[in-house]
Design an enzyme around this catalytic site. Structure first.
Site, short mmCIF file in Angstrom:
data_model
loop_
_atom_site.label_atom_id
_atom_site.label_comp_id
_atom_site.label_asym_id
_atom_site.label_seq_id
_atom_site.Cartn_x
_atom_site.Cartn_y
_atom_site.Cartn_z
N THR A 123 -18.70 9.85 26.06
CA THR A 123 -18.06 8.62 26.54
C THR A 123 -16.78 8.36 25.76
O THR A 123 -15.74 8.02 26.34
CB THR A 123 -19.02 7.42 26.32
OG1 THR A 123 -20.25 7.72 26.96
CG2 THR A 123 -18.45 6.13 26.87
N HIS B 86 5.45 -2.63 -1.32
CA HIS B 86 6.25 -3.67 -0.67
C HIS B 86 7.39 -3.02 0.10
O HIS B 86 7.98 -2.06 -0.40
CB HIS B 86 6.82 -4.62 -1.72
CG HIS B 86 7.72 -5.66 -1.14
ND1 HIS B 86 7.23 -6.74 -0.43
CD2 HIS B 86 9.07 -5.77 -1.12
CE1 HIS B 86 8.25 -7.48 -0.02
NE2 HIS B 86 9.38 -6.90 -0.41
N GLY C 195 -17.40 -10.71 31.30
CA GLY C 195 -17.69 -10.29 29.93
C GLY C 195 -16.46 -10.37 29.05
O GLY C 195 -15.48 -9.67 29.28
P1 FAD Z 1 -21.84 9.44 24.22
O1 FAD Z 1 -20.45 9.44 23.75
O2 FAD Z 1 -22.16 8.57 25.38
O3 FAD Z 1 -22.24 10.94 24.54
C1 FAD Z 1 -23.47 11.27 25.10
C2 FAD Z 1 -23.34 12.60 25.81
O4 FAD Z 1 -24.63 13.08 26.16
C3 FAD Z 1 -22.57 12.50 27.12
O5 FAD Z 1 -21.48 13.41 27.08
C4 FAD Z 1 -23.58 12.87 28.19
O6 FAD Z 1 -23.00 13.60 29.26
C5 FAD Z 1 -24.56 13.73 27.40
N1 FAD Z 1 -25.92 13.78 27.93
C6 FAD Z 1 -26.73 12.73 28.20
N2 FAD Z 1 -27.95 13.16 28.59
C7 FAD Z 1 -27.89 14.52 28.57
C8 FAD Z 1 -28.83 15.54 28.86
N3 FAD Z 1 -30.10 15.26 29.22
N4 FAD Z 1 -28.45 16.83 28.75
C9 FAD Z 1 -27.17 17.14 28.37
N5 FAD Z 1 -26.26 16.21 28.08
C10 FAD Z 1 -26.61 14.91 28.16
N6 FAD Z 1 -16.34 2.95 20.12
C11 FAD Z 1 -15.54 2.88 19.01
O7 FAD Z 1 -16.00 3.17 17.91
N7 FAD Z 1 -14.23 2.50 19.11
C12 FAD Z 1 -13.66 2.16 20.30
O8 FAD Z 1 -12.47 1.81 20.34
C13 FAD Z 1 -14.47 2.23 21.48
N8 FAD Z 1 -13.96 1.93 22.69
C14 FAD Z 1 -14.74 2.05 23.81
C15 FAD Z 1 -14.19 1.74 25.04
C16 FAD Z 1 -14.96 1.85 26.19
C17 FAD Z 1 -14.34 1.52 27.53
C18 FAD Z 1 -16.31 2.29 26.09
C19 FAD Z 1 -17.17 2.44 27.33
C20 FAD Z 1 -16.87 2.59 24.86
C21 FAD Z 1 -16.11 2.48 23.71
N9 FAD Z 1 -16.64 2.75 22.46
C22 FAD Z 1 -15.84 2.64 21.33
C23 FAD Z 1 -18.06 3.14 22.27
C24 FAD Z 1 -18.20 4.64 22.08
O9 FAD Z 1 -17.62 5.31 23.18
C25 FAD Z 1 -19.67 5.02 21.96
O10 FAD Z 1 -20.25 4.24 20.93
C26 FAD Z 1 -19.84 6.48 21.62
O11 FAD Z 1 -19.29 7.30 22.61
C27 FAD Z 1 -21.32 6.83 21.46
O12 FAD Z 1 -21.44 8.18 21.14
P2 FAD Z 1 -22.76 9.01 21.49
O13 FAD Z 1 -22.52 10.38 20.96
O14 FAD Z 1 -23.94 8.27 21.02
O15 FAD Z 1 -22.85 9.02 23.09
#
Ligand code: FAD
Length: 584
Positions: free
Chosen positions: A159, A562, A297
């Protein structure tokens, strides 16, 4: 470099179809195969370095490498053929070799008969999900010597890189430049009216995303992490299966890290499924700037988009259920944002419950909301649902893995080392629903991988920074003053306004302040907020002070350069002692 001829049915050219970003040419980097090697569809043939970054050339075929016709350092361009594979697959019967010679196969041409590749893999560490949690965990485990398999069903980067942090910040930067152009007359620069080209704005955003995704792909390769593209399904406590049209893989693992992330919450109101009602993911792909947009939101995602689109000329209305937008922040910071929002023409309704969305005959959407017992309406082209994100708990069968949910059933239960109820399975990132931030996911990933490798570094959430890209931007860490007082922590505060900071004045960006909250018994920082120019970049100073539990009186002796906005931090530290220099 010799051009290959398309010859017999079984000989398949390795052709450069794409380079990083919009690069047209590049130089051959590392070549991973040589004549005689057996390859599979997806095997990396070589890397190609261009001004836009590093790209990999993958084989589209299973078979044997017959020839590689380039050397490392050769200049190549899109369309060049750099080698040939004798494929197991046969060319379609209705195409003659002559046809092939005159008509090159389209990108991804598969010769039609490829069967899913059966794979039996034993991994020391299997990581499911290649977002900032999963890919960082995979790299750390590989650095520590483990054989790692990473399974991702979509794009590497998750994401954050593809649909979240990075694309929004690319748009936020466009918005910032636009704001600077609008404010340029005050700096003595007369420019004509700025004209937005949404196609180019989106193309640049996509290029930033692609460069970073390509970078992560490259990191997988250099760390020798086996990447499987597809959806992982649990079939037992220590086995996963991945089935796609290309692979049929069984992955046995010793340890697994679940990093399947989160998805948007769609609030259950009538009309939430209408065409123009969208989430951040669709908003990041629009091809036309909406004239009017309602945002349900007023949290971080909602307010970041409100400022971005307001600067693009969209009339934005925010409808927030709680009594404040960005309610986790210091109230003084919310005041600054509310004032800036008013100046940007953003209309904000707090204490307002979205009730339904209806479509009118001319395609306009009407958002109905209730505020103080009164029904009100906003007409708009788009309604953005920015109502939070929920962990993807059902993307893999958690029960089969013996993995339990937490008490609220809204996340996976983990201990301080990110271990779930099954000690061989770890969970990290948004899936745990502890703090939904990319850097938290990455840190949890490192903690999990290190624990798997015998390094015990427990997760702590005391000093987690948060960056918000509104106008002005906000950085915060730890507790607010109200939160500390509510917990009975004796505290005192120091606040320095940027209006009294030389650099902020020189930049004509004087909105905002630095506010520090100190535990008056221990003398250490327990919370800090910076709102103003470069706030998010300055935040790490506060994080260090907090994380290292520095007694703030001692930090007074640090010399700040500064003129910089960071002098505001020094002044706020002085404010705690009642001895600010530049404000009285
Ligand atoms: P994700 O990034 O969601 O990755 C999970 C991955 O798992 C995905 O690629 C998915 O395809 C894969 N997956 C899921 N199930 C399976 C499966 N069964 N088999 C194979 N693959 C699978 N956070 C910040 O810190 N700063 C920011 O400025 C910020 N801005 C954001 C703006 C927006 C619009 C959004 C929506 C979120 C933002 N976030 C921000 C939050 C941040 O994107 C998430 O907290 C972060 O991506 C979480 O990481 P993750 O690895 O847990 O999950």
């Amino acid at each position: 470099m010799r051009k290959l001829k398309w010859g017999e049915h079984m000989k398949c050219a390795l052709e450069i179809k794409k380079l990083m970003g919009h690069a047209k040419d590049g130089k051959i980097g590392k070549i991973h195969v040589q004549a005689g090697d057996l390859v599979q569809a997806g095997t990396v043939i070589c890397t190609i370095e261009s001004s836009k970054g590093s790209a990999k050339l993958l084989s589209d075929y299973d078979g044997k490498v017959l020839d590689i016709t380039v050397s490392e350092g050769d200049t190549v361009k899109i369309g060049d053929q750099i080698g040939v594979v004798e494929s197991d697959a046969k060319a379609p019967q209705n195409k003659t070799p002559q046809n092939k010679a005159t008509k090159k196969p389209a990108a991804g041409y598969s010769f039609g008969l490829a069967k899913p590749k059966k794979m039996e893999i034993c991994a020391e560490v299997a990581v499911v999900g290649g977002g900032p949690g999963g890919y960082v965990a995979a790299i750390r485990a590989a650095q520590l010597g483990k054989k790692v398999v990473l399974i991702e069903e979509d794009q590497l980067g998750g994401t954050c890189l593809n649909y979240g942090c990075i694309p929004t910040k690319a748009l936020a930067h466009t918005s910032e430049v636009l704001n600077q152009i609008s404010a340029s007359a005050a700096l003595g620069i007369q420019v004509g009216e700025a004209k937005l080209e949404i196609e180019n704005i989106m193309a640049r955003k996509s290029e930033v995303v692609q460069t970073l995704v390509g970078g992560v792909e490259h990191l997988m390769e250099v760390n020798e992490i086996e990447l499987i593209r597809g959806t992982a399904k649990a079939i037992s406590k220590n086995t996963l299966s991945v089935k796609t049209s290309k692979v049929d893989a069984t992955v046995k693992f010793k340890k697994m890290i679940l990093a399947t992330g989160s998805e948007p919450v769609i609030i259950p109101i009538p009309g939430a499924d209408l065409e123009g009602v969208i989430t951040s993911r669709e908003l990041l792909e629009i091809d036309r700037i909406p004239k009017k947009m309602a945002i349900i939101g007023g949290g971080v995602i909602g307010m970041e988009f409100a400022f971005i689109f307001a600067s693009f000329g969209t009339q934005v209305t925010v409808v927030e259920f709680q009594n404040d937008i960005l309610s986790m922040l210091e109230p003084e910071a919310v005041e600054v944002i509310l004032e800036s929002a008013r100046e940007s023409g953003i209309e904000i309704h707090t204490g307002a419950a979205a009730k339904r969305v209806v479509n009118t005959t001319d395609g306009t959407l009407i958002l109905e909301f209730e505020k103080a017992g009164e029904i009100q309406y906003v007409s708009c082209e788009r309604v953005l649902l920015a109502t939070g994100r929920k962990p993807r708990l059902d993307s893999i069968d958690l029960e089969k893995l013996d993995v339990c949910l937490n008490a609220s059933k809204k996340g996976v239960e983990v201990n301080g080392f990110m271990q779930t109820s099954n000690p061989d399975v770890y969970a990290i990132g948004d899936l745990t629903n502890i703090i939904q931030l990319a850097h938290v996911a990455s840190h949890q990933g490192m903690v999990a991988s290190e624990h798997i490798c015998g390094i015990e570094h427990e997760m702590s959430y005391d000093a987690v920074p948060s960056a918000i890209f509104t106008h002005p931007e906000i950085g915060s860490v730890g507790m607010t003053e109200a939160c500390a007082r509510a917990q009975g922590i004796p505290c005192e505060t120091g606040l320095f306004p940027f209006a009294a900071n030389g650099k902020a004045l020189a930049m004509d960006e004087t909105k905002g302040f630095v506010k520090l909250v100190r535990n008056s018994e221990t003398g250490v920082l327990i919370g800090g907020t910076i709102i103003g120019p470069r706030a998010t970049d300055m935040l790490s100073t506060l994080v260090h002070l907090m994380d290292e539990k520095v007694v703030l009186k001692e930090a007074l002796h640090t010399i700040y350069a500064h003129p910089t906005a960071s002098e505001g931090i020094h002044e706020a530290l002085l404010a705690l002692e009642g001895r600010m220099i530049h404000f009285g």
